[in-house]
Design a protein around this motif. Structure first.
Motif, PDB file in Angstrom:
ATOM      1  N   SER A   2      -7.287  15.187   8.001  1.00 27.85           N
ATOM      2  CA  SER A   2      -7.511  14.028   7.495  1.00 27.85           C
ATOM      3  C   SER A   2      -6.479  13.425   6.733  1.00 27.85           C
ATOM      4  CB  SER A   2      -9.021  14.420   6.592  1.00 27.85           C
ATOM      5  OG  SER A   2      -8.548  15.395   5.818  1.00 27.85           O
ATOM      6  N   LEU A   3      -6.455  12.271   6.573  1.00 30.08           N
ATOM      7  CA  LEU A   3      -5.611  11.658   5.760  1.00 30.08           C
ATOM      8  C   LEU A   3      -6.218  11.512   4.243  1.00 30.08           C
ATOM      9  CD1 LEU A   3      -2.720   9.961   5.364  1.00 30.08           C
ATOM     10  CD2 LEU A   3      -4.110   8.014   5.672  1.00 30.08           C
ATOM     11  N   VAL A   4      -5.548  11.714   3.118  1.00 33.08           N
ATOM     12  CA  VAL A   4      -6.123  11.828   1.536  1.00 33.08           C
ATOM     13  C   VAL A   4      -5.203  11.170   1.026  1.00 33.08           C
ATOM     14  CG1 VAL A   4      -6.969  13.256  -0.175  1.00 33.08           C
ATOM     15  CG2 VAL A   4      -7.686  13.885   2.154  1.00 33.08           C
ATOM     16  N   ALA A   5      -5.968  10.129   0.359  1.00 34.50           N
ATOM     17  CA  ALA A   5      -5.042   9.328  -0.776  1.00 34.50           C
ATOM     18  C   ALA A   5      -5.757   9.761  -2.180  1.00 34.50           C
ATOM     19  CB  ALA A   5      -5.114   7.922  -0.704  1.00 34.50           C
ATOM     20  N   GLN A   6      -5.032  10.078  -3.310  1.00 35.28           N
ATOM     21  CA  GLN A   6      -5.439  10.495  -4.485  1.00 35.28           C
ATOM     22  C   GLN A   6      -4.716   9.741  -5.598  1.00 35.28           C
ATOM     23  OE1 GLN A   6      -4.754  14.893  -4.111  1.00 35.28           O
ATOM     24  NE2 GLN A   6      -6.823  15.168  -4.345  1.00 35.28           N
ATOM     25  N   HIS A   7      -5.649   9.028  -6.178  1.00 40.09           N
ATOM     26  CA  HIS A   7      -5.152   8.232  -7.434  1.00 40.09           C
ATOM     27  C   HIS A   7      -4.048   7.222  -7.125  1.00 40.09           C
ATOM     28  CE1 HIS A   7      -7.755  10.912  -9.826  1.00 40.09           C
ATOM     29  NE2 HIS A   7      -7.111  12.018  -9.316  1.00 40.09           N
ATOM     30  N   VAL A   8      -4.208   6.696  -6.100  1.00 40.76           N
ATOM     31  CA  VAL A   8      -2.975   5.644  -5.667  1.00 40.76           C
ATOM     32  C   VAL A   8      -2.980   4.661  -6.314  1.00 40.76           C
ATOM     33  CG1 VAL A   8      -2.009   4.280  -3.642  1.00 40.76           C
ATOM     34  CG2 VAL A   8      -2.656   6.720  -3.266  1.00 40.76           C
ATOM     35  N   SER A   9      -1.984   4.016  -7.058  1.00 45.43           N
ATOM     36  CA  SER A   9      -1.911   2.815  -8.001  1.00 45.43           C
ATOM     37  C   SER A   9      -0.662   2.178  -7.449  1.00 45.43           C
ATOM     38  CB  SER A   9      -2.123   3.007  -9.303  1.00 45.43           C
ATOM     39  OG  SER A   9      -3.256   3.510  -9.787  1.00 45.43           O
ATOM     40  N   MET A  10      -0.493   0.820  -7.539  1.00 43.78           N
ATOM     41  CA  MET A  10       0.876   0.247  -7.068  1.00 43.78           C
ATOM     42  C   MET A  10       0.700  -1.272  -7.829  1.00 43.78           C
ATOM     43  SD  MET A  10       2.284  -2.169  -5.116  1.00 43.78           S
ATOM     44  CE  MET A  10       3.967  -2.204  -4.654  1.00 43.78           C
ATOM     45  N   SER A  11       1.992  -1.481  -8.333  1.00 42.45           N
ATOM     46  CA  SER A  11       2.200  -2.729  -8.852  1.00 42.45           C
ATOM     47  C   SER A  11       3.532  -3.452  -8.423  1.00 42.45           C
ATOM     48  CB  SER A  11       2.460  -2.573 -10.419  1.00 42.45           C
ATOM     49  OG  SER A  11       1.215  -1.901 -11.070  1.00 42.45           O
ATOM     50  N   TYR A  12       3.469  -4.858  -8.227  1.00 42.65           N
ATOM     51  CA  TYR A  12       4.858  -5.359  -7.958  1.00 42.65           C
ATOM     52  C   TYR A  12       5.172  -6.116  -9.418  1.00 42.65           C
ATOM     53  CZ  TYR A  12       3.317  -5.666  -3.172  1.00 42.65           C
ATOM     54  OH  TYR A  12       2.834  -5.500  -1.816  1.00 42.65           O
ATOM     55  N   GLY A  13       6.314  -5.372  -9.833  1.00 41.79           N
ATOM     56  CA  GLY A  13       6.778  -5.564 -11.237  1.00 41.79           C
ATOM     57  C   GLY A  13       5.588  -5.302 -12.081  1.00 41.79           C
ATOM     58  N   GLN A  15       2.771  -6.636 -12.208  1.00 38.70           N
ATOM     59  CA  GLN A  15       1.530  -7.162 -11.855  1.00 38.70           C
ATOM     60  C   GLN A  15       1.043  -6.109 -11.009  1.00 38.70           C
ATOM     61  OE1 GLN A  15      -0.135  -9.895 -12.303  1.00 38.70           O
ATOM     62  NE2 GLN A  15      -1.920  -8.939 -11.251  1.00 38.70           N
ATOM     63  N   PRO A  16      -0.321  -5.438 -11.520  1.00 38.20           N
ATOM     64  CA  PRO A  16      -0.982  -4.445 -10.844  1.00 38.20           C
ATOM     65  C   PRO A  16      -1.656  -4.758  -9.904  1.00 38.20           C
ATOM     66  CG  PRO A  16      -1.389  -4.152 -13.194  1.00 38.20           C
ATOM     67  CD  PRO A  16      -0.804  -5.827 -12.985  1.00 38.20           C
ATOM     68  N   VAL A  17      -1.809  -4.294  -8.668  1.00 32.91           N
ATOM     69  CA  VAL A  17      -2.253  -4.483  -7.304  1.00 32.91           C
ATOM     70  C   VAL A  17      -3.332  -3.591  -7.014  1.00 32.91           C
ATOM     71  CG1 VAL A  17      -1.906  -5.455  -4.951  1.00 32.91           C
ATOM     72  CG2 VAL A  17      -0.116  -5.727  -6.540  1.00 32.91           C
ATOM     73  N   LEU A  18      -2.890  -2.286  -6.979  1.00 32.62           N
ATOM     74  CA  LEU A  18      -3.966  -1.457  -6.737  1.00 32.62           C
ATOM     75  C   LEU A  18      -4.270  -0.450  -7.885  1.00 32.62           C
ATOM     76  CD1 LEU A  18      -2.648  -0.028  -3.222  1.00 32.62           C
ATOM     77  CD2 LEU A  18      -4.374  -1.726  -3.599  1.00 32.62           C
ATOM     78  N   TYR A  19      -5.552   0.077  -8.091  1.00 29.19           N
ATOM     79  CA  TYR A  19      -6.023   0.956  -9.380  1.00 29.19           C
ATOM     80  C   TYR A  19      -6.737   2.121  -8.824  1.00 29.19           C
ATOM     81  CZ  TYR A  19      -5.574  -3.545 -11.609  1.00 29.19           C
ATOM     82  OH  TYR A  19      -5.073  -4.894 -12.254  1.00 29.19           O
ATOM     83  N   ASP A  20      -5.901   3.170  -8.909  1.00 28.83           N
ATOM     84  CA  ASP A  20      -6.471   4.550  -8.805  1.00 28.83           C
ATOM     85  C   ASP A  20      -7.363   4.378  -7.569  1.00 28.83           C
ATOM     86  OD1 ASP A  20      -6.849   7.225  -9.715  1.00 28.83           O
ATOM     87  OD2 ASP A  20      -8.985   6.540 -10.825  1.00 28.83           O
ATOM     88  N   ILE A  21      -6.709   4.365  -6.450  1.00 29.00           N
ATOM     89  CA  ILE A  21      -7.591   4.589  -5.089  1.00 29.00           C
ATOM     90  C   ILE A  21      -7.556   6.028  -4.812  1.00 29.00           C
ATOM     91  CG2 ILE A  21      -7.689   3.925  -2.678  1.00 29.00           C
ATOM     92  CD1 ILE A  21      -7.922   1.516  -4.422  1.00 29.00           C
ATOM     93  N   ASN A  22      -8.862   6.264  -4.550  1.00 29.55           N
ATOM     94  CA  ASN A  22      -9.112   7.807  -3.775  1.00 29.55           C
ATOM     95  C   ASN A  22      -9.924   7.484  -2.503  1.00 29.55           C
ATOM     96  OD1 ASN A  22      -8.327   9.883  -6.112  1.00 29.55           O
ATOM     97  ND2 ASN A  22      -9.455   8.176  -6.843  1.00 29.55           N
ATOM     98  N   LEU A  23      -9.455   8.148  -1.752  1.00 30.61           N
ATOM     99  CA  LEU A  23     -10.043   8.083  -0.185  1.00 30.61           C
ATOM    100  C   LEU A  23      -9.678   9.256   0.773  1.00 30.61           C
ATOM    101  CD1 LEU A  23      -7.788   6.797   2.012  1.00 30.61           C
ATOM    102  CD2 LEU A  23      -8.246   4.792   1.058  1.00 30.61           C
ATOM    103  N   GLU A  24     -10.665   9.488   1.766  1.00 30.92           N
ATOM    104  CA  GLU A  24     -10.195  10.550   2.782  1.00 30.92           C
ATOM    105  C   GLU A  24     -10.705  10.004   4.190  1.00 30.92           C
ATOM    106  OE1 GLU A  24     -11.268  15.185   3.757  1.00 30.92           O
ATOM    107  OE2 GLU A  24     -12.149  14.321   2.033  1.00 30.92           O
ATOM    108  N   LEU A  25      -9.945   9.880   4.990  1.00 29.81           N
ATOM    109  CA  LEU A  25      -9.940   9.223   6.410  1.00 29.81           C
ATOM    110  C   LEU A  25     -10.054  10.386   7.354  1.00 29.81           C
ATOM    111  CD1 LEU A  25      -7.679   6.194   5.992  1.00 29.81           C
ATOM    112  CD2 LEU A  25     -10.225   6.324   5.585  1.00 29.81           C
TER     113      LEU A  25
END
Length: 252
Positions: A2-13, A15-25
């Motif tokens: 499985s592909l697991v993302a834990q607490h993924v957040s991302m900003s452009y400068g 500007q926040p774009v993603l907030y605390d993404i958690n998923l399992e594929l």
């Protein structure tokens, strides 16, 4: 696997774009990433592919993801490239190529082109193709790499109805045959409900829902996330069919 993302957040400068993404594929399943324009779908899929720096972790089978395991198809497929279709698809095998292109590489490329119905375009220049044809070429490039993870950003946006069905059916077949982890960004919610095992709803950089189409694409969710009023029906095969009625925004 499985592909697991834990607490993924991302900003452009700043500007926040993603907030605390958690998923399992999970392997062998096709998941759809849906959401309104500007919700962060392309950013998330690029983070999962390792193309953007981000906070949090992304692992594959419990280990840090490796780029050679990732097959990625971008939303925008370039037209002004001085390459033929064959050369473009061969780039998907760049990690396997040596100084000379082997018969095995060519066989694999032509097999994928044939499967997508574009073998007749092999010698054409990329700049001569329509937007839909280019989408099929870059899907072939992602598939020919034989990845463990397949990340496709709007792979059917420029295709006619027949090719939309054929592409998503092919993606499902390859995912099941090769036990891939597959995530597809889609705007067509009915296509997502028809072809995908799991849906993830992204809005304002946050996951608002995950699960089967019938559980996720509820009237309440669609009203809150997409601002549309819908009716949820079921086809003879038991799959969800959404009928848009009106903009929910105009009711306010």
């Amino acid at each position: 696997m499985s592909l697991v993302a834990q607490h993924v957040s991302m900003s452009y400068g700043a500007q926040p774009v993603l907030y605390d993404i958690n998923l399992e594929l999970s392997a062998g399943k096709v998941s759809a990433l849906v959401g309104p324009n500007g919700s962060g779908k392309s950013t998330l899929i690029r983070c999962l592919a390792g193309l953007l720096s981000h906070e949090g972790t992304v692992t594959l089978a419990g280990k840090p993801r490796r780029s050679e395991y990732m097959g990625y198809m971008p939303q925008d497929t370039p037209a002004s490239v001085a390459l033929s279709v064959l050369e473009t698809v061969l780039l998907g095998r760049v990690r396997r190529l040596r100084w000379q292109v082997g018969d095995g590489d060519l066989s694999e490329v032509y097999a994928v082109l044939q499967r997508l119905g574009i073998a007749h375009l092999a010698e054409r220049w990329l700049c001569e193709l329509s937007g839909g044809q280019r989408q099929l070429v870059f899907l072939a490039q992602a598939l020919v790499a034989q990845p463990r993870v397949l990340l496709l950003d709007e792979p059917i946006s420029a295709l006619d109805l027949r090719h939309q069905l054929e592409v998503l059916e092919t993606v499902c077949q390859v995912t099941h045959e090769r036990r891939l982890v597959t995530l597809v960004v889609l705007h067509d919610l009915n296509a997502a409900a028809r072809h995908c095992d799991n849906l993830l709803v992204l809005c304002d950089g946050r996951l608002k829902g995950q699960g089967a189409a019938a559980d996720v694409l509820t009237r309440d969710c669609l009203s809150r996330v997409f601002e549309v009023e819908t009716e949820q029906l079921f086809c003879s095969g038991g799959r969800t069919v959404l009928v848009p009625l009106r903009s929910a925004r105009r009711q306010r």
